[in-house]
Design a protein around this motif. Structure first.
Motif, short mmCIF file in Angstrom:
data_model
loop_
_atom_site.label_atom_id
_atom_site.label_comp_id
_atom_site.label_asym_id
_atom_site.label_seq_id
_atom_site.Cartn_x
_atom_site.Cartn_y
_atom_site.Cartn_z
N ASP A 1 45.01 39.09 30.78
CA ASP A 1 45.88 38.21 30.00
C ASP A 1 45.05 37.26 29.11
O ASP A 1 45.42 36.99 27.97
CB ASP A 1 46.78 37.38 30.92
CG ASP A 1 47.92 38.21 31.50
OD1 ASP A 1 48.22 39.29 30.93
OD2 ASP A 1 48.51 37.78 32.51
N GLU B 1 34.94 47.25 33.44
CA GLU B 1 35.06 46.93 34.87
C GLU B 1 36.53 46.77 35.24
O GLU B 1 37.39 46.62 34.37
CB GLU B 1 34.28 45.65 35.19
CG GLU B 1 34.63 44.48 34.28
CD GLU B 1 33.70 43.30 34.49
OE1 GLU B 1 33.71 42.77 35.62
OE2 GLU B 1 32.99 42.93 33.54
N ASP B 2 36.79 46.82 36.53
CA ASP B 2 38.16 46.75 37.04
C ASP B 2 38.61 45.28 37.10
O ASP B 2 38.58 44.64 38.15
CB ASP B 2 38.21 47.39 38.44
CG ASP B 2 39.65 47.63 38.89
OD1 ASP B 2 40.57 47.37 38.09
OD2 ASP B 2 39.84 48.06 40.04
N ILE B 3 39.03 44.77 35.96
CA ILE B 3 39.39 43.36 35.86
C ILE B 3 40.78 43.10 36.44
O ILE B 3 41.59 44.02 36.59
CB ILE B 3 39.34 42.86 34.40
CG1 ILE B 3 40.36 43.62 33.54
CG2 ILE B 3 37.94 43.01 33.82
CD1 ILE B 3 40.46 43.11 32.11
N THR B 4 41.05 41.83 36.73
CA THR B 4 42.36 41.45 37.26
C THR B 4 43.35 41.27 36.11
O THR B 4 42.96 41.16 34.93
CB THR B 4 42.27 40.13 38.05
OG1 THR B 4 41.88 39.08 37.14
CG2 THR B 4 41.26 40.24 39.18
N LEU B 5 44.63 41.21 36.46
CA LEU B 5 45.66 41.00 35.45
C LEU B 5 45.48 39.67 34.73
O LEU B 5 45.69 39.56 33.51
CB LEU B 5 47.05 41.06 36.08
CG LEU B 5 47.61 42.46 36.39
CD1 LEU B 5 48.94 42.34 37.13
CD2 LEU B 5 47.80 43.24 35.08
N SER B 6 45.11 38.64 35.46
CA SER B 6 44.93 37.33 34.84
C SER B 6 43.76 37.35 33.85
O SER B 6 43.81 36.71 32.80
CB SER B 6 44.70 36.26 35.90
OG SER B 6 43.57 36.56 36.69
N GLU B 7 42.69 38.10 34.20
CA GLU B 7 41.57 38.24 33.28
C GLU B 7 41.99 39.00 32.02
O GLU B 7 41.59 38.66 30.90
CB GLU B 7 40.41 38.95 33.97
CG GLU B 7 39.73 38.11 35.05
CD GLU B 7 38.70 38.90 35.84
OE1 GLU B 7 37.65 38.32 36.19
OE2 GLU B 7 38.94 40.10 36.10
N TYR C 1 41.14 51.57 32.90
CA TYR C 1 39.82 51.54 33.54
C TYR C 1 39.51 52.93 34.06
O TYR C 1 40.19 53.45 34.95
CB TYR C 1 39.79 50.52 34.69
CG TYR C 1 38.50 50.54 35.46
CD1 TYR C 1 37.30 50.17 34.87
CD2 TYR C 1 38.48 50.95 36.81
CE1 TYR C 1 36.11 50.19 35.58
CE2 TYR C 1 37.29 50.97 37.52
CZ TYR C 1 36.11 50.60 36.91
OH TYR C 1 34.93 50.63 37.61
N SER D 1 33.87 42.56 28.30
CA SER D 1 34.47 43.53 29.22
C SER D 1 35.15 44.71 28.52
O SER D 1 35.59 45.65 29.18
CB SER D 1 35.48 42.87 30.17
OG SER D 1 34.85 41.87 30.95
#
Length: 305
Positions: free
Chosen positions: A268, A260-266, A293, A233
Protein backbone atom coordinates in the motif's frame (compact mmCIF):
# COMPACT_ATOMS: atom_id res chain seq x y z
CA UNK A 1 -4.99 -6.34 -6.89
CA UNK A 2 -5.25 -2.74 -5.81
CA UNK A 3 -7.13 -0.01 -7.55
CA UNK A 4 -6.96 3.62 -6.64
CA UNK A 5 -7.84 6.89 -8.25
CA UNK A 6 -7.75 10.54 -7.42
CA UNK A 7 -10.20 13.33 -8.17
CA UNK A 8 -7.81 16.16 -8.89
CA UNK A 9 -9.72 17.73 -11.79
CA UNK A 10 -12.10 20.63 -11.67
CA UNK A 11 -15.70 20.42 -12.72
CA UNK A 12 -17.57 22.71 -15.09
CA UNK A 13 -21.05 23.97 -14.36
CA UNK A 14 -23.16 21.42 -16.32
CA UNK A 15 -26.42 23.38 -15.98
CA UNK A 16 -24.85 26.49 -17.49
CA UNK A 17 -23.21 24.39 -20.21
CA UNK A 18 -26.55 22.76 -21.06
CA UNK A 19 -28.35 26.10 -21.15
CA UNK A 20 -25.76 27.55 -23.54
CA UNK A 21 -26.18 24.54 -25.83
CA UNK A 22 -29.98 24.96 -25.89
CA UNK A 23 -29.64 28.65 -26.83
CA UNK A 24 -27.18 27.74 -29.60
CA UNK A 25 -29.52 25.01 -30.91
CA UNK A 26 -32.47 27.40 -31.14
CA UNK A 27 -30.38 30.09 -32.85
CA UNK A 28 -29.10 27.63 -35.43
CA UNK A 29 -32.57 26.29 -36.21
CA UNK A 30 -33.70 29.84 -37.00
CA UNK A 31 -30.58 30.50 -39.11
CA UNK A 32 -30.93 27.21 -41.00
CA UNK A 33 -34.59 27.79 -41.93
CA UNK A 34 -33.85 31.36 -43.04
CA UNK A 35 -30.86 30.30 -45.16
CA UNK A 36 -32.67 27.42 -46.83
CA UNK A 37 -35.53 29.73 -47.88
CA UNK A 38 -33.08 32.44 -48.89
CA UNK A 39 -30.84 30.04 -50.80
CA UNK A 40 -33.76 28.64 -52.80
CA UNK A 41 -35.10 32.12 -53.58
CA UNK A 42 -31.72 33.60 -54.49
CA UNK A 43 -30.24 30.56 -56.25
CA UNK A 44 -27.05 30.79 -54.16
CA UNK A 45 -25.23 27.47 -53.65
CA UNK A 46 -22.89 29.01 -51.08
CA UNK A 47 -25.91 30.16 -49.04
CA UNK A 48 -27.48 26.69 -49.31
CA UNK A 49 -24.14 25.12 -48.37
CA UNK A 50 -23.98 27.39 -45.36
CA UNK A 51 -27.54 26.31 -44.51
CA UNK A 52 -26.50 22.65 -44.81
CA UNK A 53 -23.56 23.33 -42.52
CA UNK A 54 -25.90 25.08 -40.09
CA UNK A 55 -28.21 22.08 -40.17
CA UNK A 56 -25.25 19.85 -39.33
CA UNK A 57 -24.58 22.29 -36.47
CA UNK A 58 -28.10 21.73 -35.15
CA UNK A 59 -27.61 17.96 -35.23
CA UNK A 60 -24.17 18.19 -33.64
CA UNK A 61 -25.39 20.54 -30.90
CA UNK A 62 -28.30 18.22 -30.10
CA UNK A 63 -25.86 15.29 -29.89
CA UNK A 64 -23.59 17.36 -27.64
CA UNK A 65 -26.52 18.31 -25.43
CA UNK A 66 -27.64 14.68 -25.06
CA UNK A 67 -24.07 13.59 -24.32
CA UNK A 68 -23.74 16.33 -21.72
CA UNK A 69 -26.89 15.05 -20.00
CA UNK A 70 -25.78 11.42 -20.18
CA UNK A 71 -22.48 12.11 -18.43
CA UNK A 72 -24.43 13.09 -15.30
CA UNK A 73 -25.95 9.62 -14.98
CA UNK A 74 -24.42 7.44 -12.29
CA UNK A 75 -22.61 4.16 -12.84
CA UNK A 76 -24.47 0.89 -12.32
CA UNK A 77 -23.84 -2.87 -12.37
CA UNK A 78 -24.62 -2.88 -16.11
CA UNK A 79 -22.65 0.32 -16.83
CA UNK A 80 -19.74 0.35 -14.41
CA UNK A 81 -18.20 3.41 -16.07
CA UNK A 82 -21.57 5.12 -16.36
CA UNK A 83 -21.79 7.33 -19.47
CA UNK A 84 -18.41 8.98 -19.06
CA UNK A 85 -17.50 8.40 -22.70
CA UNK A 86 -20.72 9.85 -24.15
CA UNK A 87 -19.10 13.21 -24.86
CA UNK A 88 -16.13 11.58 -26.61
CA UNK A 89 -18.55 9.64 -28.82
CA UNK A 90 -20.42 12.87 -29.54
CA UNK A 91 -17.16 14.58 -30.54
CA UNK A 92 -16.38 11.71 -32.92
CA UNK A 93 -19.85 11.84 -34.54
CA UNK A 94 -19.71 15.62 -34.89
CA UNK A 95 -16.24 15.58 -36.47
CA UNK A 96 -17.24 12.81 -38.89
CA UNK A 97 -20.42 14.64 -40.00
CA UNK A 98 -18.40 17.83 -40.49
CA UNK A 99 -16.12 16.05 -42.97
CA UNK A 100 -19.02 14.28 -44.75
CA UNK A 101 -20.83 17.60 -45.21
CA UNK A 102 -17.60 19.12 -46.59
CA UNK A 103 -17.22 16.36 -49.21
CA UNK A 104 -20.83 16.87 -50.36
CA UNK A 105 -20.21 20.60 -50.67
CA UNK A 106 -17.10 20.04 -52.81
CA UNK A 107 -19.07 17.84 -55.22
CA UNK A 108 -21.83 20.45 -55.58
CA UNK A 109 -19.32 23.30 -55.94
CA UNK A 110 -17.65 21.60 -58.92
CA UNK A 111 -21.02 21.03 -60.59
CA UNK A 112 -22.06 24.66 -60.13
CA UNK A 113 -18.67 26.06 -61.21
CA UNK A 114 -19.16 24.52 -64.67
CA UNK A 115 -22.57 26.18 -64.97
CA UNK A 116 -22.65 29.39 -62.90
CA UNK A 117 -26.09 30.93 -62.38
CA UNK A 118 -27.31 34.48 -61.79
CA UNK A 119 -27.86 34.94 -58.05
CA UNK A 120 -30.02 37.37 -56.07
CA UNK A 121 -27.13 38.84 -54.08
CA UNK A 122 -29.17 41.07 -51.72
CA UNK A 123 -30.70 38.05 -50.00
CA UNK A 124 -27.27 36.44 -49.75
CA UNK A 125 -25.83 39.55 -48.06
CA UNK A 126 -28.60 40.02 -45.51
CA UNK A 127 -28.91 36.36 -44.54
CA UNK A 128 -25.16 35.93 -44.20
CA UNK A 129 -25.18 38.89 -41.79
CA UNK A 130 -27.91 37.20 -39.74
CA UNK A 131 -25.87 33.98 -39.65
CA UNK A 132 -22.70 35.83 -38.60
CA UNK A 133 -24.47 37.49 -35.66
CA UNK A 134 -26.27 34.30 -34.57
CA UNK A 135 -23.27 32.02 -34.79
CA UNK A 136 -20.98 34.67 -33.31
CA UNK A 137 -23.17 34.81 -30.21
CA UNK A 138 -23.19 31.01 -29.97
CA UNK A 139 -19.40 30.89 -30.29
CA UNK A 140 -19.06 33.28 -27.35
CA UNK A 141 -21.42 31.10 -25.28
CA UNK A 142 -19.38 27.92 -25.82
CA UNK A 143 -15.84 29.34 -25.96
CA UNK A 144 -14.99 28.85 -22.27
CA UNK A 145 -16.15 25.20 -22.07
CA UNK A 146 -14.47 24.33 -25.39
CA UNK A 147 -11.04 24.78 -23.80
CA UNK A 148 -11.46 21.86 -21.40
CA UNK A 149 -14.03 19.54 -22.99
CA UNK A 150 -13.72 17.64 -26.28
CA UNK A 151 -17.48 17.44 -26.78
CA UNK A 152 -17.92 21.18 -26.29
CA UNK A 153 -14.90 21.78 -28.50
CA UNK A 154 -16.57 19.85 -31.33
CA UNK A 155 -19.71 21.97 -30.99
CA UNK A 156 -17.60 25.13 -30.76
CA UNK A 157 -15.66 24.23 -33.93
CA UNK A 158 -18.91 23.59 -35.81
CA UNK A 159 -20.18 27.05 -34.87
CA UNK A 160 -16.87 28.83 -35.42
CA UNK A 161 -16.43 27.35 -38.89
CA UNK A 162 -20.00 28.24 -39.75
CA UNK A 163 -19.46 31.83 -38.67
CA UNK A 164 -16.32 32.00 -40.83
CA UNK A 165 -18.24 30.43 -43.70
CA UNK A 166 -20.95 33.08 -43.34
CA UNK A 167 -18.28 35.80 -43.50
CA UNK A 168 -17.07 34.26 -46.76
CA UNK A 169 -20.64 34.13 -48.09
CA UNK A 170 -21.07 37.81 -47.20
CA UNK A 171 -17.92 38.73 -49.13
CA UNK A 172 -19.16 36.65 -52.04
CA UNK A 173 -22.56 38.35 -51.94
CA UNK A 174 -20.90 41.76 -52.13
CA UNK A 175 -18.72 40.67 -55.07
CA UNK A 176 -21.76 39.31 -56.90
CA UNK A 177 -23.80 42.44 -56.22
CA UNK A 178 -21.23 45.01 -57.31
CA UNK A 179 -19.07 43.07 -59.80
CA UNK A 180 -21.42 40.31 -61.09
CA UNK A 181 -18.79 37.66 -60.30
CA UNK A 182 -21.28 34.81 -59.92
CA UNK A 183 -18.60 32.11 -60.19
CA UNK A 184 -17.38 33.31 -56.78
CA UNK A 185 -20.34 31.46 -55.25
CA UNK A 186 -18.86 28.08 -56.23
CA UNK A 187 -15.31 29.05 -55.25
CA UNK A 188 -16.49 30.12 -51.80
CA UNK A 189 -18.42 26.88 -51.36
CA UNK A 190 -15.26 24.91 -52.19
CA UNK A 191 -13.18 27.03 -49.77
CA UNK A 192 -15.73 26.55 -47.00
CA UNK A 193 -15.63 22.77 -47.53
CA UNK A 194 -11.83 22.60 -47.38
CA UNK A 195 -11.90 24.64 -44.18
CA UNK A 196 -14.43 22.25 -42.64
CA UNK A 197 -12.19 19.26 -43.42
CA UNK A 198 -9.15 21.01 -41.97
CA UNK A 199 -10.99 21.89 -38.74
CA UNK A 200 -12.72 18.54 -38.32
CA UNK A 201 -9.84 16.18 -39.10
CA UNK A 202 -7.79 16.82 -35.95
CA UNK A 203 -10.84 16.39 -33.71
CA UNK A 204 -11.79 13.18 -35.55
CA UNK A 205 -8.30 11.73 -35.02
CA UNK A 206 -8.17 12.68 -31.33
CA UNK A 207 -11.64 11.32 -30.51
CA UNK A 208 -10.85 8.11 -32.43
CA UNK A 209 -7.69 7.62 -30.35
CA UNK A 210 -9.71 7.90 -27.14
CA UNK A 211 -12.44 5.54 -28.36
CA UNK A 212 -9.81 2.99 -29.45
CA UNK A 213 -8.16 3.15 -25.99
CA UNK A 214 -4.87 4.34 -27.48
CA UNK A 215 -2.21 5.63 -25.07
CA UNK A 216 -2.34 9.45 -24.87
CA UNK A 217 0.48 11.09 -26.84
CA UNK A 218 1.71 12.82 -23.68
CA UNK A 219 2.30 9.54 -21.81
CA UNK A 220 5.66 7.76 -22.50
CA UNK A 221 4.92 4.18 -21.42
CA UNK A 222 8.48 2.83 -21.51
CA UNK A 223 9.78 5.77 -19.50
CA UNK A 224 7.08 5.26 -16.85
CA UNK A 225 7.95 1.56 -16.65
CA UNK A 226 11.65 2.36 -16.19
CA UNK A 227 10.86 4.89 -13.47
CA UNK A 228 8.56 2.52 -11.53
CA UNK A 229 11.19 -0.22 -11.86
CA UNK A 230 13.49 2.06 -9.86
CA UNK A 231 11.12 1.98 -6.86
CA UNK A 232 12.29 -0.03 -3.83
CA UNK A 233 11.38 -3.77 -3.93
CA UNK A 234 10.07 -3.54 -7.50
CA UNK A 235 11.61 -6.26 -9.67
CA UNK A 236 9.64 -5.94 -12.89
CA UNK A 237 6.77 -3.90 -14.33
CA UNK A 238 4.83 -5.66 -17.09
CA UNK A 239 1.43 -6.18 -18.73
CA UNK A 240 0.94 -2.43 -18.93
CA UNK A 241 -2.13 -0.61 -20.26
CA UNK A 242 -2.52 3.18 -20.40
CA UNK A 243 -5.67 4.75 -21.80
CA UNK A 244 -7.80 7.85 -21.62
CA UNK A 245 -11.39 7.22 -20.53
CA UNK A 246 -12.68 10.75 -21.10
CA UNK A 247 -11.57 14.37 -20.75
CA UNK A 248 -10.77 14.00 -17.05
CA UNK A 249 -9.48 10.46 -16.56
CA UNK A 250 -6.25 8.78 -17.66
CA UNK A 251 -5.87 5.19 -16.44
CA UNK A 252 -2.75 3.13 -15.79
CA UNK A 253 -3.05 -0.62 -15.30
CA UNK A 254 -0.01 -2.85 -14.72
CA UNK A 255 1.36 -5.97 -13.05
CA UNK A 256 4.31 -5.48 -10.70
CA UNK A 257 6.57 -8.38 -9.79
CA UNK A 258 8.24 -7.71 -6.42
CA UNK A 259 11.71 -8.92 -5.51
CA UNK A 260 10.55 -10.06 -2.06
CA UNK A 261 7.38 -11.29 -0.40
CA UNK A 262 6.22 -7.96 0.99
CA UNK A 263 3.22 -7.40 3.24
CA UNK A 264 -0.01 -5.74 2.14
CA UNK A 265 0.78 -2.64 4.18
CA UNK A 266 4.19 -2.37 2.49
CA UNK A 267 2.51 -2.73 -0.89
CA UNK A 268 0.00 0.00 0.00
CA UNK A 269 2.87 2.38 0.77
CA UNK A 270 4.58 1.61 -2.55
CA UNK A 271 1.26 1.96 -4.40
CA UNK A 272 0.60 5.36 -2.86
CA UNK A 273 4.06 6.54 -3.91
CA UNK A 274 3.46 5.32 -7.46
CA UNK A 275 0.08 7.05 -7.62
CA UNK A 276 1.49 10.37 -6.46
CA UNK A 277 4.44 10.09 -8.83
CA UNK A 278 2.52 9.32 -12.03
CA UNK A 279 -0.15 11.91 -11.25
CA UNK A 280 2.34 14.68 -10.56
CA UNK A 281 4.52 13.93 -13.58
CA UNK A 282 2.06 12.53 -16.15
CA UNK A 283 -1.42 13.53 -14.87
CA UNK A 284 -2.49 9.88 -14.60
CA UNK A 285 -5.23 9.90 -11.98
CA UNK A 286 -6.49 6.28 -11.97
CA UNK A 287 -3.97 3.56 -11.08
CA UNK A 288 -4.72 -0.16 -11.00
CA UNK A 289 -1.81 -2.40 -9.93
CA UNK A 290 -1.70 -6.19 -9.63
CA UNK A 291 1.08 -7.17 -7.17
CA UNK A 292 2.97 -10.42 -7.83
CA UNK A 293 5.80 -12.42 -6.25
CA UNK A 294 7.47 -15.16 -8.32
CA UNK A 295 4.25 -15.43 -10.33
CA UNK A 296 4.54 -17.36 -13.58
CA UNK A 297 3.21 -15.06 -16.31
CA UNK A 298 4.49 -13.12 -19.32
CA UNK A 299 6.93 -10.40 -18.18
CA UNK A 300 6.78 -8.24 -21.32
CA UNK A 301 5.81 -4.60 -20.89
CA UNK A 302 3.05 -4.95 -23.48
CA UNK A 303 1.16 -8.25 -23.48
CA UNK A 304 -1.58 -9.06 -25.97
CA UNK A 305 -4.60 -10.00 -23.85
Amino acid sequence: MSHSHGHHHTHDHPDLKGRNLVISILLNIVITVAQVIGGLLSGSLSLLSDALHNFSDVISLIISYIANKLTKRKASFQRTFGYKRAEILAAFINAATLIIVAVLLIIEAFKRFKNPEVIESDLVIWLSLVAILGNGFSVLLLKKDSKSNMNMKSAYIHLLTDMMASVAVLVGGLLMKYYQLFWVDSVLTFAIAIYLIWMGFDLLINSTKVLMLFTPDSVPVQKIVDEINAFESVKNVHHVHVWQLNEDEVHLEAHIDFSEDITLSEFDTILKNIEQYVFKKYHINHVNIQPEYSYDDAKDVIVQD
